[in-house]
Design a protein around this motif. Structure first.
Motif, mmCIF file in Angstrom:
data_model
loop_
_atom_site.group_PDB
_atom_site.id
_atom_site.type_symbol
_atom_site.label_atom_id
_atom_site.label_comp_id
_atom_site.label_asym_id
_atom_site.label_seq_id
_atom_site.Cartn_x
_atom_site.Cartn_y
_atom_site.Cartn_z
ATOM 1 N N ILE A 837 -3.419 23.968 29.910
ATOM 2 C CA ILE A 837 -3.238 25.151 31.006
ATOM 3 C C ILE A 837 -2.300 24.994 32.144
ATOM 4 O O ILE A 837 -1.797 23.585 32.131
ATOM 5 C CB ILE A 837 -4.637 25.416 31.619
ATOM 6 N N LYS A 838 -1.898 25.625 32.811
ATOM 7 C CA LYS A 838 -1.156 25.645 33.816
ATOM 8 C C LYS A 838 -1.489 24.764 35.163
ATOM 9 O O LYS A 838 -2.791 24.438 34.934
ATOM 10 C CB LYS A 838 -0.417 26.866 34.390
ATOM 11 N N ASN A 839 -0.713 24.154 35.897
ATOM 12 C CA ASN A 839 -1.162 23.399 37.014
ATOM 13 C C ASN A 839 -1.954 22.014 36.750
ATOM 14 O O ASN A 839 -2.886 21.723 37.502
ATOM 15 C CB ASN A 839 -2.026 24.327 37.863
ATOM 16 N N GLY A 840 -1.738 21.559 35.498
ATOM 17 C CA GLY A 840 -2.324 20.390 35.256
ATOM 18 C C GLY A 840 -3.576 20.396 34.722
ATOM 19 O O GLY A 840 -4.360 19.355 34.620
ATOM 20 N N TRP A 841 -4.137 21.551 34.376
ATOM 21 C CA TRP A 841 -5.654 21.697 33.741
ATOM 22 C C TRP A 841 -5.191 21.649 32.081
ATOM 23 O O TRP A 841 -4.455 22.053 31.596
ATOM 24 C CB TRP A 841 -6.026 23.092 34.115
ATOM 25 N N GLY A 842 -6.519 20.966 31.496
ATOM 26 C CA GLY A 842 -6.286 20.909 30.176
ATOM 27 C C GLY A 842 -8.112 20.986 29.748
ATOM 28 O O GLY A 842 -8.868 20.649 30.571
ATOM 29 N N MET A 843 -8.389 21.474 28.592
ATOM 30 C CA MET A 843 -9.409 21.599 28.009
ATOM 31 C C MET A 843 -9.351 21.161 26.626
ATOM 32 O O MET A 843 -8.344 21.254 25.847
ATOM 33 C CB MET A 843 -10.045 22.926 27.945
ATOM 34 N N GLN A 844 -10.805 20.619 26.227
ATOM 35 C CA GLN A 844 -10.696 20.137 24.663
ATOM 36 C C GLN A 844 -12.389 20.208 24.150
ATOM 37 O O GLN A 844 -13.081 19.890 24.959
ATOM 38 C CB GLN A 844 -9.947 18.682 24.245
ATOM 39 N N GLY A 845 -12.292 20.667 22.904
ATOM 40 C CA GLY A 845 -13.516 20.945 22.392
ATOM 41 C C GLY A 845 -13.501 20.100 20.854
ATOM 42 O O GLY A 845 -12.465 19.901 20.409
ATOM 43 N N PHE A 846 -14.622 19.625 20.610
ATOM 44 C CA PHE A 846 -14.778 18.824 19.115
ATOM 45 C C PHE A 846 -16.308 18.906 18.733
ATOM 46 O O PHE A 846 -17.298 19.074 19.296
ATOM 47 C CB PHE A 846 -14.514 17.341 19.364
ATOM 48 N N ALA A 847 -16.305 19.057 17.388
ATOM 49 C CA ALA A 847 -17.482 18.977 16.681
ATOM 50 C C ALA A 847 -17.589 18.257 15.341
ATOM 51 O O ALA A 847 -16.279 18.315 14.701
ATOM 52 C CB ALA A 847 -18.132 20.163 16.549
ATOM 53 N N PHE A 848 -18.685 17.567 14.833
ATOM 54 C CA PHE A 848 -18.529 16.733 13.812
ATOM 55 C C PHE A 848 -19.789 16.891 13.026
ATOM 56 O O PHE A 848 -20.775 16.711 13.792
ATOM 57 C CB PHE A 848 -18.169 15.264 13.957
ATOM 58 N N ALA A 849 -19.803 16.915 11.476
ATOM 59 C CA ALA A 849 -21.107 16.875 11.048
ATOM 60 C C ALA A 849 -21.125 16.239 9.843
ATOM 61 O O ALA A 849 -20.149 16.298 8.994
ATOM 62 C CB ALA A 849 -21.430 18.616 10.673
ATOM 63 N N ARG A 850 -22.088 15.681 9.287
ATOM 64 C CA ARG A 850 -22.077 15.006 8.091
ATOM 65 C C ARG A 850 -23.284 14.991 7.458
ATOM 66 O O ARG A 850 -24.384 15.352 8.030
ATOM 67 C CB ARG A 850 -22.079 13.366 8.090
ATOM 68 N N GLY A 851 -23.506 15.395 6.107
ATOM 69 C CA GLY A 851 -24.447 15.653 5.402
ATOM 70 C C GLY A 851 -25.339 14.534 4.669
ATOM 71 O O GLY A 851 -25.070 13.437 5.315
ATOM 72 N N ARG A 852 -26.361 14.629 4.063
ATOM 73 C CA ARG A 852 -26.899 13.563 3.422
ATOM 74 C C ARG A 852 -26.289 12.405 2.646
ATOM 75 O O ARG A 852 -25.005 12.837 2.275
ATOM 76 C CB ARG A 852 -27.998 13.943 2.316
ATOM 77 N N GLN A 853 -26.325 11.161 3.122
ATOM 78 C CA GLN A 853 -25.916 9.964 2.409
ATOM 79 C C GLN A 853 -26.613 9.407 1.446
ATOM 80 O O GLN A 853 -27.624 9.100 1.610
ATOM 81 C CB GLN A 853 -25.069 8.888 3.522
ATOM 82 N N VAL A 854 -26.029 9.359 0.216
ATOM 83 C CA VAL A 854 -26.787 8.768 -0.943
ATOM 84 C C VAL A 854 -26.913 7.298 -0.952
ATOM 85 O O VAL A 854 -25.864 6.427 -0.842
ATOM 86 C CB VAL A 854 -26.245 9.352 -2.384
ATOM 87 N N THR A 855 -28.010 6.477 -1.213
ATOM 88 C CA THR A 855 -28.029 5.203 -1.410
ATOM 89 C C THR A 855 -28.896 5.071 -2.858
ATOM 90 O O THR A 855 -29.294 5.867 -3.482
ATOM 91 C CB THR A 855 -29.040 4.708 -0.064
ATOM 92 N N LEU A 856 -29.123 3.520 -2.945
ATOM 93 C CA LEU A 856 -29.350 3.416 -4.303
ATOM 94 C C LEU A 856 -30.968 3.989 -4.500
ATOM 95 O O LEU A 856 -31.460 4.220 -5.496
ATOM 96 C CB LEU A 856 -29.424 1.917 -4.733
#
Length: 976
Positions: A837-856
């Motif tokens: 954004i102007k005048n030195g302003w900035g914004m950021q968003g982030f999202a992460f999702a992970r499902g089930r992880q398989v083990t033996l």
């Protein structure tokens, strides 16, 4: 004896190379004038400008006469065109001949029909343009390194319209294959560099092969009131064997650590404790500035917490490592590049932040004058109020019936991390450079479990036995890394010789103390337990590398390496009973011991890179490693470790990429990797902070072997970058955590011992672990200010091996086993947006999702992580202030996991993470730097060779060391 063999192997393989490359450069051969006029002596600059940069005189048919040896390309070390034989160079000819036409007064010899009709590039008369070739090499004007994937346009100077174009490969080489006859201009451009125009490129005959030589690009840098403005690098860069994520613009990570950055990197998955997986595998090697460190060895998750996010320049994900890299890291290599200052002047950076779960303070100072530079930096981070909880239920099946155990506790994680680095570099001369650095890191981590309550129902009774304890775990360590690197470059581009040496040592204390409380007031201590486990990992590494072009489109690399690694783990158990609760005595039921594990590696490699005129790049190589193992227990009468033999491995690799029109790239790769067990996988110490859910390493582990296949492609659709890949990984002898039942003594009264059924988890070579999947990632920049991107990863996991069917003897091993298998899809995704954004302003968003992880034996639950931040730069760009929040709707976030072996045990667990947080960040820079000093390519040691496993699970927020949740598939951590 093994050390002597190793040193002889390295020295013998390098004498020829060392002798050849320490000789002075050949001064007898003819040299052409460099393109960059700033690099010429002052007295010669005017001559070069007047000679090669002025336009042709009106009506001239040939350029003005130039001094012998001066190139016609002001940015090339080769002539742009060789004058045809038999035709004198004359100035002053008043007849003007349009480019690409014949002449009435004759023609140059070899030009064919002098009455050939004129062809105007870019018109309908230009059928298929032409068949001539124009080629060259594009280099950075300061570092003399290739500018990969720069764009080259062939321009008709009469119309200023493009006729043809090409892009450079990863060696900076380009070829335009369909150039027509005529005189043209080359326009070379790349993000972060000034556009470069090369004039008077002439094609005389249809099948000419015109080599314009070396074209040097200068960085796009402007100084405005002491503010440095540089060109913006692409968020994602793709190379023949890796993806590069440029992390410098991350607002939400400001004041955070490396785990905040790694969550945004394509192909990677980072859980809530900082454990990293690449395409579903935790067998990843993490490097810092191309160098290994024992700070990473003991726990990847802990190491990432010690690296400040705003000091990270980029993250390289090497999915198909070449033969130059060590053969370990089955899923690939992650290389974290930190911001370095090799400029002129002095600066001091201050970065600080405070939040509800942590605070940080960083100072970094740089001083450079002439050929020598220094950098001294330090960073500290304190974690507090990192709360969690867990609730586990497990059943063990015995001949007498089913024993049921339920455990609940609240956890609190507190700690301090810090690292301090002093680095020095010196430019000996134009071609030789020496660098050295010393880094010291420390960690003090404290995890407490309050009122760990255990309700145990024996198989032969309906009465409940209740046990309550408070557990305090201390995980403290310090790390020293010292390295020195010598690099010798040559006048010939890409020819280089380097010698690197490194010493690294990590010393660690991983102890716990448990206070057993009575069942009445839950405060009176009835007895105490203590487990002490000091350990260290020490490495000494020597590495020699040499590379040289053997043709304009071919590069050969070879070298040797030796690693001397010594791992030592001591462990002992103590008890204290009333009335002397502060006087601990050795526990006779659990005798202590010391594991001394030596692992020495000798390696040699050969790699070859070929780039064709049709824009194919082939990088193939092979590596041979021999591993010497010398392992034993120091206590007499201990188990023999003779079953762990020495072993040799031949590791081939090949990467093929094809550059297509429109910025498209296609790649295919194959490599074989090995994975050696790490210290936490080998460590035989029995961690029974939770007495009914214990963990133990396995010193009899053997390395696992892996074959990896990958097919990927990338393209630009207008302003959108898209990258997709298909992969398959086949693992044999896979190292994976396996859970079994055992019988443990929970009382201290020798005459009236109390035995209970417990679970013990230990890493084992199970057999097969395969994965087949796909990754898709996209990124777009809209309106030059809004960046949005994201992607998803999906793979099918298949595990097959042997699991125990009978209680263990206390070592996690069992005489009875049965075949077991498990499979399932694992899906994860991420999305981020960044708005300036102007005048030195900035914004950021982030999202992460992970499902089930398989083990033996089951699965680990999925999770979600998200963050939102804003930043305001000061007017003079010397500082900024920001606000960031994460997981502000999760209070708590719960992860559910299950594991079982039918007829042996069944376990379910719920882990709660109270990880909502907010922080305020502040940074400021004092001092001034200028871009007067050339930046050199740095070499270093890369020990990419041990299995990191689930590192960090004992220190994450809320993930208790005695937790009872199923450990991550992939087993133990790297030996440190």
């Amino acid at each position: 004896m093994k050390t002597s063999i190793l040193l002889t192997f390295l020295v013998a393989g390098s004498l020829t190379t060392l002798a050849q490359n320490t000789a002075p450069p050949d001064t007898n051969r003819t040299r052409t004038v460099n393109a960059v006029t700033d690099s010429l002596p002052q007295s010669g600059r005017g001559i070069l400008r007047d000679t090669v940069q002025n336009p042709l005189p009106a009506g001239a048919t040939t350029p003005p006469l130039t001094p012998t040896g001066v190139t016609a390309n002001p940015d090339s070390t080769r002539p742009a065109q060789t004058a045809p034989t038999g035709q004198p160079q004359r100035a002053g000819n008043t007849r003007q001949r349009p480019a690409g036409t014949g002449t009435t007064g004759g023609s140059f010899p070899g030009m064919g029909n002098p009455n050939q009709p004129p062809v105007i590039p870019g018109t309908s008369s230009d059928n298929a343009r032409g068949s001539a070739k124009i080629s060259g090499i594009i280099l950075d004007s300061t570092s003399r390194q290739p500018v990969e994937f720069a764009s080259v346009a062939l321009i008709d100077p009469n119309t200023n319209r493009p006729v043809d174009g090409a892009s450079a490969d990863d060696k900076g080489q380009f070829t335009i294959n369909r150039a027509p006859i005529g005189e043209f201009t080359l326009l070379v451009s790349f993000v972060g560099y000034k556009n470069k125009t090369v004039r008077s490129i002439r094609v005389v005959r249809r099948n000419d092969d015109v080599n314009v030589g070396i074209i040097n690009l200068r960085s796009e840098v402007r100084n405005l009131k002491e503010v440095t403005v540089t060109g913006q690098a692409a968020l994602i860069e793709e190379k023949v064997d890796r993806l590069v994520y440029n992390a410098e613009k991350d607002l939400t990570a400001k004041g955070g650590d490396a785990t905040d950055v790694m969550r945004k990197v394509p192909l990677l998955s980072v859980d809530l404790d900082g454990n990293v997986t690449l395409r579903g595998s935790q067998n990843v090697r993490v490097l810092i500035n191309n160098k290994p460190s024992t700070i990473v060895a003991s726990s990847v998750g802990d190491a990432l917490k010690q690296i400040p996010a705003d000091m990270i320049k980029s993250v390289e994900v090497i999915t198909s490592p070449s033969a130059k890299y060590d053969a370990e890291g089955t899923a690939g290599i992650i290389n974290i590049i930190t911001k370095k200052n090799t400029l002129q002047g002095a600066t001091l950076n201050l970065d600080t932040g405070v939040g509800n779960r942590g605070a940080n303070l960083g100072l970094n100072g740089s001083l450079r004058n002439g050929k020598m530079g220094f950098n001294l930096g330090g960073f500290g981070r304190a974690n507090y109020n990192v709360r969690g909880a867990f609730d586990n239920t497990q059943r063990t099946f015995t001949g007498a019936g089913v024993a049921t155990t339920r455990q609940i506790a609240n956890t609190l994680n507190q700690g301090a991390f810090g690292q301090y680095t002093l680095s020095w570099d010196y430019d000996i001369n134009k071609y030789s450079n020496l660098t050295a650095s010393v880094r010291f890191g420390l960690r003090n981590n404290r995890t407490s479990q309050d009122n760990l309550r255990t309700d145990y129902t024996p198989p032969t009774s309906t009465s409940i036995i209740t046990n309550v304890r408070d557990v305090l775990s201390l995980d403290n360590s310090n790390t020293v890394d010292a390295n020195i690197d010598y690099t010798r470059t040559f006048e010939k581009p890409q020819k280089e010789f380097s010698v690197s040496a490194q010493f690294s040592r990590n010393t660690r204390e991983n102890n716990f103390t448990a206070d057993i409380l009575n069942n009445v007031d839950l405060q009176t201590i009835t007895s105490r337990q203590r487990n002490l486990n000091p350990s260290y990992n020490q490495e000494t590494t020597l590495q020699l590398d040499y590379q040289t072009p053997i043709a304009s489109n071919q590069l050969i690399e070879f070298g040797g390496k030796g690693i001397l690694r010594q791992v030592n783990s001591q462990f002992s158990t103590y008890v204290a009973n009333p009335p002397l609760l502060d006087q601990f005595l050795l526990d006779g039921t659990r005798p202590g011991n010391t594991l001394d594990y030596g692992q020495d590696i000798a390696a040699a490699y050969l790699a070859y890179t070929y780039t064709s005129k049709t824009k194919y790049t082939i990088k193939a190589g092979a590596r041979y490693e021999y591993t010497f193992i010398n392992a034993n227990f120091l206590r007499e009468g201990s188990a023999s470790l003779d079953e762990v033999p020495d072993y040799a491995n031949f590791v081939p690799s090949i990467n093929i990429s094809k550059s297509l029109k429109g910025g498209k790239t296609v790649k295919i790769a194959y490599n074989r990797r090995i994975q050696r067990p790490g210290i936490q996988s080998l460590n035989p110490n029995l961690n029974f902070a939770n007495p009914l859910n214990v963990n133990q390493g396995n010193p009899l582990l053997r390395p696992e072997l892996n074959d990896n296949f990958e097919f990927s492609g990338s393209t630009y659709v207008k302003s959108v970058y898209i990258n997709g890949s298909l992969f398959a990984r086949f693992s044999n002898n896979s190292i994976t955590s396996v859970t079994n039942t055992t019988l443990v003594q929970t009382g201290f009264n020798v005459t009236e011992p109390v035995f209970q059924n417990a679970l013990i988890t230990t890493p084992q070579n199970i057999g097969i672990e395969n994965a087949y999947g796909a990754n898709i990632f996209g990124n777009a920049t809209l309106f030059s200010k809004w960046q949005i991107g994201g992607g998803f990863d999906a793979y099918m996991a298949y595990l097959k091996g042997q699991v125990p069917t009978a209680p263990s003897n206390g070592t996690g091993l069992s005489a009875g086993t049965v075949a077991a298998s498990n499979s399932g899809f694992v899906i994860s995704g991420r999305i981020f947006t960044n708005l300036t954004i102007k005048n030195g302003w900035g914004m950021q968003g982030f999202a992460f999702a992970r499902g089930r992880q398989v083990t033996l034996q089951g699965y680990q639950g999925g999770f979600v992580f998200y963050s939102l931040g804003a930043k305001k730069d000061f007017k003079n760009k010397r500082g900024s202030v920001g606000l960031a929040g994460e997981n502000f709707f999760n209070f708590p976030f719960r992860i559910r996991s299950e594991s079982e072996t039918p007829g042996v045990f069944a376990r379910s667990s719920v882990t709660s993470q109270f990880n909502a947080g907010v922080r305020v960040n502040f940074s400021y820079r004092i001092g001034k730097m200028s871009f007067d000093q050339p930046q050199r390519r740095r070499r270093g040691v890369n020990n990419d060779d041990v299995k990191d496993g689930d590192g960090g699970g004992d220190s994450g927020g809320g993930q208790q060391p005695a937790g009872g949740g199923q450990p991550g598939g992939g087993g133990g951590r790297r030996p440190r």
